[in-house]
Design a protein around this motif. Structure first.
Motif, PDB file in Angstrom:
ATOM      1  N   GLY A 130       2.105  -0.621  -9.381  1.00  0.00           N
ATOM      2  CA  GLY A 130       2.436  -0.086  -8.079  1.00  0.00           C
ATOM      3  C   GLY A 130       2.688  -1.122  -7.013  1.00  0.00           C
ATOM      4  N   ALA A 179      -8.580   0.061   2.321  1.00  0.00           N
ATOM      5  CA  ALA A 179      -7.526  -0.058   1.319  1.00  0.00           C
ATOM      6  C   ALA A 179      -6.869  -1.437   1.379  1.00  0.00           C
ATOM      7  CB  ALA A 179      -6.482   1.038   1.534  1.00  0.00           C
ATOM      8  N   ASN A 233      -6.448   5.233   8.619  1.00  0.00           N
ATOM      9  CA  ASN A 233      -7.163   5.634   7.411  1.00  0.00           C
ATOM     10  C   ASN A 233      -7.237   4.482   6.410  1.00  0.00           C
ATOM     11  OD1 ASN A 233      -8.438   7.920   5.868  1.00  0.00           O
ATOM     12  ND2 ASN A 233      -6.837   7.335   4.414  1.00  0.00           N
ATOM     13  N   ALA A 234      -6.151   3.711   6.316  1.00  0.00           N
ATOM     14  CA  ALA A 234      -6.157   2.564   5.400  1.00  0.00           C
ATOM     15  C   ALA A 234      -7.182   1.528   5.834  1.00  0.00           C
ATOM     16  CB  ALA A 234      -4.761   1.947   5.347  1.00  0.00           C
ATOM     17  N   THR A 267     -10.844   3.117   5.160  1.00  0.00           N
ATOM     18  CA  THR A 267     -11.198   3.140   3.737  1.00  0.00           C
ATOM     19  C   THR A 267     -11.123   1.764   3.091  1.00  0.00           C
ATOM     20  OG1 THR A 267      -8.901   3.637   3.115  1.00  0.00           O
ATOM     21  CG2 THR A 267     -10.382   5.519   3.495  1.00  0.00           C
ATOM     22  N   LEU A 292       0.851  -1.185   0.000  1.00  0.00           N
ATOM     23  CA  LEU A 292       0.000   0.000   0.000  1.00  0.00           C
ATOM     24  C   LEU A 292       0.889   1.237   0.000  1.00  0.00           C
ATOM     25  CD1 LEU A 292      -2.735  -1.003   2.629  1.00  0.00           C
ATOM     26  CD2 LEU A 292      -2.936  -1.009   0.127  1.00  0.00           C
ATOM     27  N   ASP A 293       0.515   2.223  -0.800  1.00  0.00           N
ATOM     28  CA  ASP A 293       1.292   3.464  -0.932  1.00  0.00           C
ATOM     29  C   ASP A 293       0.864   4.427   0.182  1.00  0.00           C
ATOM     30  OD1 ASP A 293       2.471   5.882  -1.654  1.00  0.00           O
ATOM     31  OD2 ASP A 293       2.184   5.534  -3.798  1.00  0.00           O
ATOM     32  N   LYS A 294       1.783   4.725   1.105  1.00  0.00           N
ATOM     33  CA  LYS A 294       1.462   5.610   2.218  1.00  0.00           C
ATOM     34  C   LYS A 294       1.015   6.986   1.744  1.00  0.00           C
ATOM     35  CE  LYS A 294       4.659   3.413   5.483  1.00  0.00           C
ATOM     36  NZ  LYS A 294       5.838   3.590   6.362  1.00  0.00           N
ATOM     37  N   ARG A 295       1.536   7.433   0.614  1.00  0.00           N
ATOM     38  CA  ARG A 295       1.157   8.761   0.098  1.00  0.00           C
ATOM     39  C   ARG A 295      -0.305   8.778  -0.336  1.00  0.00           C
ATOM     40  NH1 ARG A 295       5.607   9.028  -4.477  1.00  0.00           N
ATOM     41  NH2 ARG A 295       4.746   6.913  -4.618  1.00  0.00           N
ATOM     42  N   LYS A 296      -0.836   7.624  -0.720  1.00  0.00           N
ATOM     43  CA  LYS A 296      -2.218   7.570  -1.190  1.00  0.00           C
ATOM     44  C   LYS A 296      -3.202   7.211  -0.074  1.00  0.00           C
ATOM     45  CE  LYS A 296      -1.038   6.273  -5.946  1.00  0.00           C
ATOM     46  NZ  LYS A 296      -1.182   5.244  -7.010  1.00  0.00           N
ATOM     47  N   VAL A 297      -2.804   6.289   0.785  1.00  0.00           N
ATOM     48  CA  VAL A 297      -3.763   5.807   1.789  1.00  0.00           C
ATOM     49  C   VAL A 297      -3.560   6.455   3.149  1.00  0.00           C
ATOM     50  CG1 VAL A 297      -3.966   3.598   0.592  1.00  0.00           C
ATOM     51  CG2 VAL A 297      -2.358   3.819   2.487  1.00  0.00           C
ATOM     52  N   GLY A 298      -2.418   7.081   3.358  1.00  0.00           N
ATOM     53  CA  GLY A 298      -2.191   7.777   4.620  1.00  0.00           C
ATOM     54  C   GLY A 298      -1.854   6.830   5.755  1.00  0.00           C
TER      55      GLY A 298
END
Length: 448
Positions: free
Chosen positions: A403, A348, A342-343, A346, A332-338
């Motif tokens: 990704g 993710a 939050n992940a 949402t 998981l991309d931390k920049r996208k999911v925070g």
């Protein structure tokens, strides 16, 4: 521990105690289904019927009549008549007289007498308990019985004023296992574990998945299990990313993982285990990394199995560990999911972990019982209590995608055990097969 016949009689008594005086309950077993011509599929009784009767023959119906005034409660079996000619072709059948004695019923009759006798038993009964929608044939028969009772209305006979879903009552009973059930589930777990261990030892690159399935089936039967509890999953390489893969026809390649999800059924109770291991006996670095993440998630989930704790806490514990790992490994991309929270909020994580962390287990591999407390208005997750049996099975499934780090592509891992909630925590029923990396590698090395 009570003998099996007394166990079933006790369950019938518990049902009768929840019915109003004079009420009648009716429950049929599963029909025999023909495969082709005169060859039936292997017969398997209906779980609800067997739970109350212990009787495994087809063409059978159980009737319970609650006590009324001086008339005692009755448990009545309708079953196939004794027929020596049929037994020459198809094997032993009890017949009503022997079944009544062997299984502790108050009365027993040939099933051909069911329609006639039910009209009499339902006459003036205040309530009927049955299983609407469970069997189309029995639904039609029940409608016919009620019409027959109503036709007697001119003589002062009345039909049941209310009907109730018997299965809702039985679901709550079946959700909490008694000592007899736990013993059978422990046997199913031990046999299933032995089968997984055998399959693990036998695995070599170049084998076809169904060859490993054959090892499972051999171990099930040689230990007395009647059948698999469900279609066995033997999934190698990318097939391990298919949750309910059952084709089992791919050749296993060197360097791949093998995911086996399989369990046996013994005397009506299921085992359900998943193990994932390297076909050649050695985890690669990416495989080990993901495997140990799933193992940590399972440990966290198992720690959440405690009486009084919410069922949903098991899944929440696994999801948190898995999500943290997905972020740390770049799945998981931390920049996208925070953040981790939050992940989780949402969902993710669902790209790589899309199922729950378990299910109830018992007579059915996905056993009956609701997961929420329906007695409360907000219907929260129900609290665990001693005797509940469930699986704990986190996983991770990495399909090729933009990704996603390529070293993790086509790796699917699941680790599943069967547990029973105790007074102080959880008893694992399926710990007879290794799941730590070092144990698996040592086990497989010793088998070579």
């Amino acid at each position: 521990m009570m003998p099996a016949g007394a166990v079933h009689a006790d369950r019938r008594a518990r049902v009768l105690a929840q019915m109003p005086p004079g009420a009648v309950a009716v429950l049929g077993t599963a029909p025999e289904v023909m495969r082709n011509g005169d060859s039936p599929y292997p017969y398997r009784h209906d779980s609800y019927f067997y739970y109350l009767s212990g009787f495994a023959e087809p063409d059978s119906v159980l009737v319970l009549v609650a006590a009324l005034d001086a008339r005692p409660a009755r448990a009545i079996l309708f079953c196939r008549a004794k027929d020596p000619d049929h037994e020459i072709w198809d094997g032993f059948r009890y017949g009503p007289d022997a079944a009544r004695t062997a299984f502790g019923f108050d009365e027993a009759y040939p099933v051909d007498e069911l329609d006639h006798r039910m009209v009499g038993m339902l006459s003036n009964a205040p309530a009927l308990y049955y299983a609407p929608g469970h069997s189309a044939a029995l639904d039609a028969q029940t409608t016919g019985w009620l019409k027959g009772v109503r036709a007697l209305g001119r003589t002062g006979v009345t039909a049941p004023a209310t009907t109730h879903n018997l299965l809702m009552l039985l679901d709550e009973m079946r959700l909490v296992k008694d000592a007899h059930e736990v013993d059978l589930m422990a046997r199913a777990g031990a046999i299933s574990a032995a089968a997984h261990a055998r399959a693990m030892r036998a695995t070599r690159p170049g084998m076809i998945e169904y060859e490993i399935e054959a090892e499972l089936l051999h171990e099930f039967r040689r230990n007395g299990a009647q059948a698999p509890a469900y279609s066995s999953i033997v999934a190698s390489g990318p097939n391990a990313c298919v949750l309910h893969y059952i084709a089992n026809d791919r050749r296993i390649l060197d360097g791949e993982l093998v995911l086996i999800d399989a369990g046996c059924e013994i005397d009506g109770y299921a085992g359900d285990i998943t193990r994932t291991y390297p076909a050649n006996g050695r985890f690669t670095a990416p495989q080990r990394t993901l495997y140990e993440l799933v193992l940590r998630a399972q440990a966290a989930a198992l720690a959440a199995v405690r009486p009084g704790q919410p069922y949903s806490g098991i899944h929440a514990a696994a999801v948190r560990v898995l999500t943290e790992g997905m972020l740390d490994l770049g799945l998981l991309d931390k920049r996208k999911v925070g953040s981790v929270d939050n992940a989780i909020d949402t969902r993710a994580f669902a790209q790589f972990y899309m199922h729950g962390t378990g299910h109830w287990l018992g007579m059915d591999v996905h056993d009956v019982g609701v997961y929420r407390d329906l007695a409360l208005s907000d219907k929260p997750s129900r609290a665990l209590q001693p005797g509940m049996a469930l699986t704990v099975e986190p996983g991770i499934y990495v399909r090729p995608a933009d990704g996603v780090p390529e070293e993790y592509w086509n790796i699917g891992i699941r680790i599943e055990d069967d547990v029973v909630v105790t007074d102080t925590g959880a008893r694992i029923l399926t710990d007879g097969v290794p799941k730590d990396v070092a144990e698996i590698e040592a086990w497989m090395k010793a088998a070579r």
